[in-house]
Design a protein around this motif. Structure first.
Motif, PDB file in Angstrom:
ATOM      1  N   ILE A 319     -78.006  -9.269  37.880  1.00  0.00           N
ATOM      2  CA  ILE A 319     -79.586 -10.583  36.824  1.00  0.00           C
ATOM      3  C   ILE A 319     -78.856  -9.745  35.247  1.00  0.00           C
ATOM      4  N   ALA A 320     -78.664  -8.468  35.389  1.00  0.00           N
ATOM      5  CA  ALA A 320     -78.359  -7.566  34.456  1.00  0.00           C
ATOM      6  C   ALA A 320     -77.256  -7.319  33.586  1.00  0.00           C
ATOM      7  N   ASP A 321     -76.494  -7.552  34.668  1.00  0.00           N
ATOM      8  CA  ASP A 321     -75.109  -7.713  34.221  1.00  0.00           C
ATOM      9  C   ASP A 321     -74.738  -9.072  33.756  1.00  0.00           C
ATOM     10  N   ALA A 322     -75.419 -10.113  34.118  1.00  0.00           N
ATOM     11  CA  ALA A 322     -75.307 -11.248  33.801  1.00  0.00           C
ATOM     12  C   ALA A 322     -75.795 -11.654  31.955  1.00  0.00           C
ATOM     13  N   MET A 323     -76.553 -10.487  32.631  1.00  0.00           N
ATOM     14  CA  MET A 323     -77.470 -10.673  30.428  1.00  0.00           C
ATOM     15  C   MET A 323     -76.492 -10.053  29.621  1.00  0.00           C
ATOM     16  N   PRO A 342     -81.810   2.518  40.058  1.00  0.00           N
ATOM     17  CA  PRO A 342     -80.824   2.403  39.398  1.00  0.00           C
ATOM     18  C   PRO A 342     -80.864   0.756  38.485  1.00  0.00           C
ATOM     19  N   ALA A 343     -81.626   0.528  39.272  1.00  0.00           N
ATOM     20  CA  ALA A 343     -82.101  -1.051  38.466  1.00  0.00           C
ATOM     21  C   ALA A 343     -83.558  -1.015  37.211  1.00  0.00           C
ATOM     22  N   CYS A 344     -83.987  -0.215  37.640  1.00  0.00           N
ATOM     23  CA  CYS A 344     -84.278   0.378  36.598  1.00  0.00           C
ATOM     24  C   CYS A 344     -83.550   0.640  35.299  1.00  0.00           C
ATOM     25  N   LYS A 345     -83.007   2.138  35.517  1.00  0.00           N
ATOM     26  CA  LYS A 345     -81.888   2.038  34.138  1.00  0.00           C
ATOM     27  C   LYS A 345     -81.794   1.403  33.826  1.00  0.00           C
ATOM     28  N   ARG A 346     -81.094   0.106  35.014  1.00  0.00           N
ATOM     29  CA  ARG A 346     -79.884  -1.357  34.287  1.00  0.00           C
ATOM     30  C   ARG A 346     -80.385  -1.366  33.048  1.00  0.00           C
ATOM     31  N   PHE A 347     -81.648  -2.378  33.527  1.00  0.00           N
ATOM     32  CA  PHE A 347     -82.200  -3.342  32.341  1.00  0.00           C
ATOM     33  C   PHE A 347     -82.746  -2.239  31.226  1.00  0.00           C
ATOM     34  N   ILE A 351     -82.359  -3.509  27.360  1.00  0.00           N
ATOM     35  CA  ILE A 351     -82.922  -3.456  27.041  1.00  0.00           C
ATOM     36  C   ILE A 351     -83.109  -2.429  25.379  1.00  0.00           C
ATOM     37  N   GLU A 352     -82.114  -1.290  25.335  1.00  0.00           N
ATOM     38  CA  GLU A 352     -82.120  -0.903  24.599  1.00  0.00           C
ATOM     39  C   GLU A 352     -80.870  -1.264  22.892  1.00  0.00           C
ATOM     40  N   GLU A 353     -79.955  -1.949  24.339  1.00  0.00           N
ATOM     41  CA  GLU A 353     -78.887  -2.890  23.839  1.00  0.00           C
ATOM     42  C   GLU A 353     -79.942  -4.105  23.126  1.00  0.00           C
ATOM     43  N   ARG A 354     -80.491  -4.844  23.359  1.00  0.00           N
ATOM     44  CA  ARG A 354     -81.113  -5.820  22.771  1.00  0.00           C
ATOM     45  C   ARG A 354     -82.183  -5.332  21.407  1.00  0.00           C
ATOM     46  N   SER A 355     -82.600  -4.318  21.398  1.00  0.00           N
ATOM     47  CA  SER A 355     -83.656  -3.821  20.792  1.00  0.00           C
ATOM     48  C   SER A 355     -82.417  -4.271  19.475  1.00  0.00           C
ATOM     49  N   PRO A 356     -84.040  -4.442  18.676  1.00  0.00           N
ATOM     50  CA  PRO A 356     -83.438  -5.125  17.360  1.00  0.00           C
ATOM     51  C   PRO A 356     -83.171  -3.314  16.055  1.00  0.00           C
TER      52      PRO A 356
END
Length: 356
Positions: A319-323, A342-347, A351-356
């Motif tokens: 799901i994270a990859d799809a986002m 690993p799943a927590c780090k991926r999200f 979140i960092e990438e999507r944060s303004p």
């Protein structure tokens, strides 16, 4: 009667109601009086709940006034009958036809079948202006559902747009009657938590027919309806023929991998649904991966809830990859699943990438 005298009479009734039932009970009426609003909202609390006697006083105050409320919300009280609301408000001879009661919310009271008859019968009257009716969390029983079905069938041009009847002690027979008759102008249906003892999913066939044939339905909630994979698949297939639905709530059912895959296939084929709520099911990693693949292509979905679905790290990472490819989803709920480091780090990176 002059406006000044009318105001004095209204205020007298309002103050009388406060003296009888306490200041907390009258705050909404005072706001209504002071601002000339057309909406009344009183929520019950542990210290104050309306009963039938206090409801009659309240409705009498509204009937006395020149303020024609268009919305009444009386949640969490001890009301057992809708008769006084119908007599004093809906059928008030002094009410202008252009200012009907459009919104009535009586959720979580003690209204049984007999107590609901007056308001249900209003649905069948051609001149009723009622557009939203919430009777959820009342002990209506199957007889009330059958009465609603009859009322809707009698009225060739019903005004009712939103019907909320969650947790009303409806049997399978009631569910079938409602979904068979509610095919005229309805925009929202909440039919959560009926009493269904079988796992045969007969009712899901009726849900599917309702969705495929309905031209105005925009929101449907079917929580706690014993919908399994076959039912979810049938619903997903029917949605391809639906041109209006934008919200579907299938939380708290028994949907597993196959049902999730069918819904994912729909999301790939059709860009229309804006909200899909699947919390508290059992879609697991395989179902989550199928939905992730749909998210890579779908451009209509804005809200997606997959919380508590036994999704492991593999499905969560998918799901994270799809986002990374989805720019339209605004709200994604995943807590209650099996996150590892690993799943927590991926999200976290997402979140960092999507944060303004």
């Amino acid at each position: 009667m002059s406006e000044e005298k009318s105001d004095e009479e209204i205020l007298a009734v309002v103050e009388g109601f406060a003296d009888l039932y306490g200041r907390d009970s009258i705050e909404a009426l005072e706001t209504l009086y002071d601002s000339r609003l057309t909406a009344l909202s009183i929520y019950g609390s542990k210290d104050f709940r309306l009963d039938d006697a206090s409801l009659a006083t309240l409705m009498g105050a509204l009937a006395t006034s020149a303020i024609h409320v268009g919305s009444v919300i009386l949640k969490h009280h001890r009301i057992t009958s809708t008769a006084v609301i119908v007599d004093k408000i809906i059928k008030d001879e002094n009410r202008l036809a252009s200012a009907p009661l459009r919104y009535l919310d009586l959720e979580n009271n003690d209204i049984d079948f007999e107590g609901a008859i007056p308001i249900i019968d209003c649905i069948g009257e051609m001149d009723s202006g009622l557009e939203t009716l919430n009777l959820s969390c009342n002990p209506l029983s199957t007889d009330a559902a059958l009465r609603i079905s009859d009322s809707v069938s009698v009225n060739k041009m019903p005004k009712l747009r939103h019907l909320l009847v969650a947790n009303c002690d409806f049997s399978l027979k009631a569910v079938i009657a409602l979904t068979t008759s509610l095919d005229k102008n309805l925009e929202a249906l909440v039919l959560d938590r009926p009493i269904i003892s079988t796992n045969e999913e007969e009712h899901t066939d009726h849900f599917s027919r309702l969705l495929s044939a309905h031209s105005t339905l925009t929101e449907v909630s079917l929580r706690y309806n014993k919908i399994f994979d076959r039912g979810a698949t049938s619903i997903a297939q029917s949605l391809t023929m639906n041109q209006s639905l934008i919200l579907l709530n299938l939380e708290c059912n028994n949907i597993s991998v196959a049902g999730a895959e069918a819904l994912a296939s729909y999301l790939i084929k059709v860009d229309r649904l804006a909200t899909l709520l699947l919390a508290y099911n059992n879609i697991q990693d395989e179902g989550a991966i199928a939905i992730a693949q749909a998210l890579e292509k779908n451009t209509s979905l804005r809200d997606l809830s997959l919380k508590t679905n036994k999704i492991g790290p593999k499905g969560l990472v998918a799901i994270a990859d799809a986002m990374e490819q989805n720019n339209t989803l605004q709200n994604l709920t995943l807590f209650g699943n099996e996150f590892n480091d690993p799943a927590c780090k991926r999200f976290g990176r997402l979140i960092e990438e999507r944060s303004p």
